[in-house]
Each structure stands twice: as C-alpha cells, then as structure tokens.
Design an enzyme around this catalytic site. Structure first.
Site, PDB file in Angstrom:
ATOM      1  N   GLN A  11     101.866  -7.131  99.126  1.00  0.00           N
ATOM      2  CA  GLN A  11     103.164  -7.748  99.410  1.00  0.00           C
ATOM      3  C   GLN A  11     103.239  -8.072 100.905  1.00  0.00           C
ATOM      4  OE1 GLN A  11     106.795  -5.325  99.543  1.00  0.00           O
ATOM      5  NE2 GLN A  11     107.651  -6.637  97.954  1.00  0.00           N
ATOM      6  N   CYS A  62     106.164   1.321 100.661  1.00  0.00           N
ATOM      7  CA  CYS A  62     105.832   1.636 102.045  1.00  0.00           C
ATOM      8  C   CYS A  62     105.471   3.108 102.148  1.00  0.00           C
ATOM      9  CB  CYS A  62     107.042   1.423 102.952  1.00  0.00           C
ATOM     10  SG  CYS A  62     107.524  -0.277 103.126  1.00  0.00           S
ATOM     11  N   TYR A 115     115.159  -7.942 104.293  1.00  0.00           N
ATOM     12  CA  TYR A 115     114.149  -8.280 105.304  1.00  0.00           C
ATOM     13  C   TYR A 115     114.223  -9.780 105.613  1.00  0.00           C
ATOM     14  CZ  TYR A 115     112.912  -3.508 104.372  1.00  0.00           C
ATOM     15  OH  TYR A 115     112.993  -2.146 104.226  1.00  0.00           O
ATOM     16  N   ALA A 151     104.699  -3.237 101.341  1.00  0.00           N
ATOM     17  CA  ALA A 151     105.123  -4.304 102.241  1.00  0.00           C
ATOM     18  C   ALA A 151     104.216  -4.275 103.471  1.00  0.00           C
ATOM     19  CB  ALA A 151     106.570  -4.099 102.654  1.00  0.00           C
ATOM     20  N   PRO A 185     105.460  -2.058  94.933  1.00  0.00           N
ATOM     21  CA  PRO A 185     105.045  -1.839  96.322  1.00  0.00           C
ATOM     22  C   PRO A 185     105.851  -0.705  96.950  1.00  0.00           C
ATOM     23  CG  PRO A 185     106.307  -3.890  96.088  1.00  0.00           C
ATOM     24  CD  PRO A 185     106.027  -3.386  94.708  1.00  0.00           C
TER      25      PRO A 185
HETATM   26  C1  LIG Z   1     108.713   5.321  98.897  1.00  0.00           C
HETATM   27  C2  LIG Z   1     109.191   3.946  98.563  1.00  0.00           C
HETATM   28  C3  LIG Z   1     108.739   2.866  99.305  1.00  0.00           C
HETATM   29  C4  LIG Z   1     109.143   1.565  98.982  1.00  0.00           C
HETATM   30  N1  LIG Z   1     108.601   0.499  99.655  1.00  0.00           N
HETATM   31  C5  LIG Z   1     108.816  -0.754  99.188  1.00  0.00           C
HETATM   32  C6  LIG Z   1     108.075  -1.846  99.675  1.00  0.00           C
HETATM   33  O1  LIG Z   1     107.146  -1.704 100.463  1.00  0.00           O
HETATM   34  N2  LIG Z   1     108.383  -3.084  99.206  1.00  0.00           N
HETATM   35  C7  LIG Z   1     109.355  -3.290  98.264  1.00  0.00           C
HETATM   36  O2  LIG Z   1     109.596  -4.418  97.874  1.00  0.00           O
HETATM   37  N3  LIG Z   1     110.038  -2.244  97.760  1.00  0.00           N
HETATM   38  C8  LIG Z   1     109.769  -0.991  98.181  1.00  0.00           C
HETATM   39  N4  LIG Z   1     110.403   0.067  97.596  1.00  0.00           N
HETATM   40  C9  LIG Z   1     111.297  -0.194  96.460  1.00  0.00           C
HETATM   41  C10 LIG Z   1     110.517  -0.032  95.165  1.00  0.00           C
HETATM   42  O3  LIG Z   1     109.417  -0.925  95.082  1.00  0.00           O
HETATM   43  C11 LIG Z   1     111.431  -0.230  93.945  1.00  0.00           C
HETATM   44  O4  LIG Z   1     111.888  -1.549  93.925  1.00  0.00           O
HETATM   45  C12 LIG Z   1     112.617   0.722  93.958  1.00  0.00           C
HETATM   46  O5  LIG Z   1     112.218   2.029  94.356  1.00  0.00           O
HETATM   47  C13 LIG Z   1     113.262   0.815  92.585  1.00  0.00           C
HETATM   48  O6  LIG Z   1     112.312   1.181  91.633  1.00  0.00           O
HETATM   49  P1  LIG Z   1     112.168   2.691  91.057  1.00  0.00           P
HETATM   50  O7  LIG Z   1     113.519   3.055  90.508  1.00  0.00           O
HETATM   51  O8  LIG Z   1     111.111   2.581  90.015  1.00  0.00           O
HETATM   52  O9  LIG Z   1     111.787   3.590  92.198  1.00  0.00           O
HETATM   53  C14 LIG Z   1     110.045   1.358  97.930  1.00  0.00           C
HETATM   54  C15 LIG Z   1     110.526   2.463  97.204  1.00  0.00           C
HETATM   55  C16 LIG Z   1     110.096   3.737  97.493  1.00  0.00           C
HETATM   56  C17 LIG Z   1     110.593   4.889  96.656  1.00  0.00           C
END
Ligand SMILES: Cc1cc2nc3c(=O)[nH]c(=O)nc-3n(C[C@H](O)[C@H](O)[C@H](O)COP(=O)(O)O)c2cc1C
Length: 373
Positions: free
Chosen positions: A101, A26, A183, A58, A24
C-alpha cells in the site's frame, strides 16, 4: 457447495487462491523507512497463513510522508534493498501473493507511534513540517500543515510513480493507493480538509483530481498484468464531508483509469467523528460501492467470525474481505476458517501436520469459533 470465501479470484494476471486478505497494518518499526527483522517475522509469518493476499503496510512515497519515525518507506535504494530481503523470505516459504500500500500521511505525518500516545511530535522528538491541501490542522494540539503548491502536487505524483517503479522491481503482485483514513489523498478528496479554490479543490470533480492523477500515472509504470487497487473512504461520517455517493463516483472513475478494485474503509479525516463501530459496520458502504460502481470491492472493518466473513462473499456484499486485528490475534485465521467452513487453505509442509483431520485419535473439531456469533 464449495465455500465462496475459498473460491479463487482473478485480477488481471493474478489469481488469488481465496478471498481472504491480510489488511495493511503499519508496524511503526522501520528504521529510516527501511524494513528490518520485525518485518521479516511479521510478514514472514503472515505469508504462510493461507490468506489469498497479504498487503504490506502503508508505505511512504517520501520521508515526510511517513506517519511516524517508524513507518515503512520505499523512497530510497536502502528502503528497496531492505524490503527485497523480506519479500525474498516470504516468497521462499509462502504461497500468498504480496501487495503493498503506497501512502503519504499529509497532515497526519510527524506523529508519535500509537503506543506512545497519538499526538504530533515535538521539535525535540524530531518533528518535521507537514503538507496538506489546505493549511488546516488535524485537531487541537496539531500544527498547521502547509498548503502545497501546484508544482509540489506534480512532484508528489512523481514520488508515487517512483515508488511504484521500486515496487514493480521488487516483484510485488498488487499495488494499492491509500486514499482513506485522513491521509494526504483522502485530504484532497474530503471537503473537510480540502478548502482549495484552484482546480485541486472545490467541487467533487476537482477533489477527485489528485487521487485520479496519481492512479493514472502509477498505472503507466505498474506492469499491465498486475492489479492496481485503492483503499478509499466510504464516508467521513460528518455533515459536509465525503459521502458514500462520492465514494461510488470515485470508484467508478478509478476503474476508468485502470484500477482493478477498491477497498472500502471510512473515517479518519478528523479524530472526533461519530463512527458507529459495530461488527461489519462498513459493509453497507462496500456493498453500495460495489453495486453502483461495478468495481471489484474489498470489505473491511470488525469482521472476524468465519461464517460472517463467508456470508459477505456469498451474499455479494464484496468480492474480498480484509482483516487486520483478527490476523494479529490469529495468524492462522484462514486455516481455522477453512476448518469451520469445510474448505482447504494452503499450509507450508513444515506445519501441515497441524491440520486437525490429520491427528489420528484426536478431537477433529476445535472449540467452534463461531459459537459466540
Ligand atoms: C496495527 C494496525 C495497523 C494499521 N495500519 C494500516 C495501514 O497501514 N493502512 C491501512 O489502510 N489501514 C491500516 N489499519 C487499518 C486496518 O487495515 C483495518 O482497516 C482496520 O483495522 C479495520 O479492520 P479490522 O477490524 O479487521 O482490524 C491498521 C490497523 C491496525 C490494527
């Protein structure tokens, strides 16, 4: 041997075609909580990525539960209609199952979009009052939230239920509760943010109470054939905070109330925690939660190289792997991973000719993405 990463996974009546999940993310681009053309582009593109599951960002269960003015919500008929348009486009062209989510940002609400600098909104920018288990600000420079009453806790559970009903009406395949990243549901779980002395705070049993109550209530209205999951925190990375042993207990208890998987993330309860970020730094947490709780588990965090992601599934560290930034960088990640691992991912017919093995006379192998591992 067939690729473990590209092996289907069944959760209730849903079968994910592979173990690759778009985490997920944002987008901070909604208007009054409603999705718009940006979401159509963003989710539309990812829905034809060949991933096994696409998680929608989210999504707030109440307007004051949004992190920013641009956060997605699903608390009004207008929100529902706007998201229905996006979902219809994804379904028309994509094969990837769609999840959503559900979240409430608690004391992290009423903030600027990340690209505006991460801080609390000012009154002139339209700040709103925030809520939390206890009236402790997130950090210096953040306003104190209001500690919510027991009656408000009941209303909060109702808001999650109402939003779950809307998600069910939209025909979404997976519902996930956001219990991580500082959160509101995580704030109740963590002794750092929850200093209540009623039945919603104090010992672990009491701190688990709200996320479990939400999961139990949502499970009742979420169709029984569709999976319910939770993103949980594996640790606060802080002395006196939520621990991985607590996460094991949370996962077990979520399973007992009808959750089908947990995604193990970490951090976020306060901005200044010493997080040892490195490739796969949350894997050990996921592995321990999976082993000790018996729950289906999704790993996440700084995973991007196909062979490393394959190894997570092959070695039993997790059942699914979510990636966020890797998908922003390369929305065709599953195609390229399939190429590297000798597997198959779904292509929309319009793009099928991009498959390297269908280019007569062209080099079959792209520069190896795993070379730098
Ligand atoms: C642009 C962006 C938006 C994110 N929004 C959410 C979100 O809405 N909900 C959530 O649980 N994590 C959110 N995250 C965290 C990611 O889902 C993920 O857990 C985190 O970036 C680590 O994974 P990665 O190394 O593959 O980026 C967001 C991350 C990024 C980069």
């Amino acid at each position: 041997m067939p690729s473990p990463l590209f092996t289907p996974l069944s959760l209730r009546d849903l079968t994910l075609p592979n173990r690759i999940v778009v985490s997920p993310m944002c987008q901070y681009s909604a208007e009054e909580g409603s999705a718009n053309d940006w979401h159509l582009l963003h989710l539309g593109s990812l829905s034809v990525s060949g991933a096994g599951l696409l998680m929608i960002e989210a999504t707030a269960v109440a307007p004051e539960g949004r992190i920013t003015h641009g956060c997605l919500g699903l608390y009004s008929d207008a929100n529902e209609a706007a998201l229905a348009r996006v979902v219809a486009a994804c379904r028309r062209f994509g094969k990837t199952p769609l999840g959503i989510q559900l979240a409430h940002a608690g004391r992290k609400a009423s903030a600027t979009r990340p690209w505006e600098g991460i801080r609390a909104l000012t009154p002139a920018e339209g700040a709103w009052p925030t809520i939390a288990p206890t009236a402790l600000p997130l950090d210096d420079g953040w306003p104190a939230p209001r500690a919510i009453s027991e009656a408000e806790i009941e209303a909060l559970i109702d808001a999650f239920v109402a939003t779950a009903r809307r998600a069910a009406r939209l025909g979404l395949d997976v519902l996930e509760l956001h219990c991580a990243h500082g959160y509101l549901l995580h704030e109740f779980l963590s002794p750092i943010a929850n200093r209540r002395d009623d039945e919603w705070g104090g010992n672990l049993e009491n701190r688990l109470r709200l996320p479990l109550a939400v999961a139990r209530a949502v499970r009742e209205v979420w169709p029984s054939g569709r999976p319910l999951g939770a993103r949980i925190t594996g640790t606060d990375w802080l002395a006196g905070g939520f621990t991985v042993a607590d996460a094991v207990m949370l996962a077990r208890r979520l399973g007992e109330v009808g959750c089908d998987y947990v995604c193990v993330s970490s951090g976020g309860i306060i901005p200044k925690a010493p997080i040892p970020t490195a490739p796969g730094y949350q894997l050990e947490l996921a592995q321990r939660v999976r082993r000790e709780s018996g729950m289906k588990t999704r790993a996440v965090g700084l995973l991007a190289a196909p062979r490393q992601v394959e190894a997570v599934i092959a070695s039993g560290q997790a059942d699914m792997v979510a990636m966020a930034r890797a998908f922003l960088d390369d929305p065709r990640w599953p195609w390229h991973a399939a190429e590297a691992l000798g597997a198959n991912a779904a292509y929309p017919p319009q793009y099928a000719r991009s498959r390297r093995d269908l280019w007569p006379g062209a080099p079959l192998v792209r520069p190896d993405r795993d070379a730098a591992e």
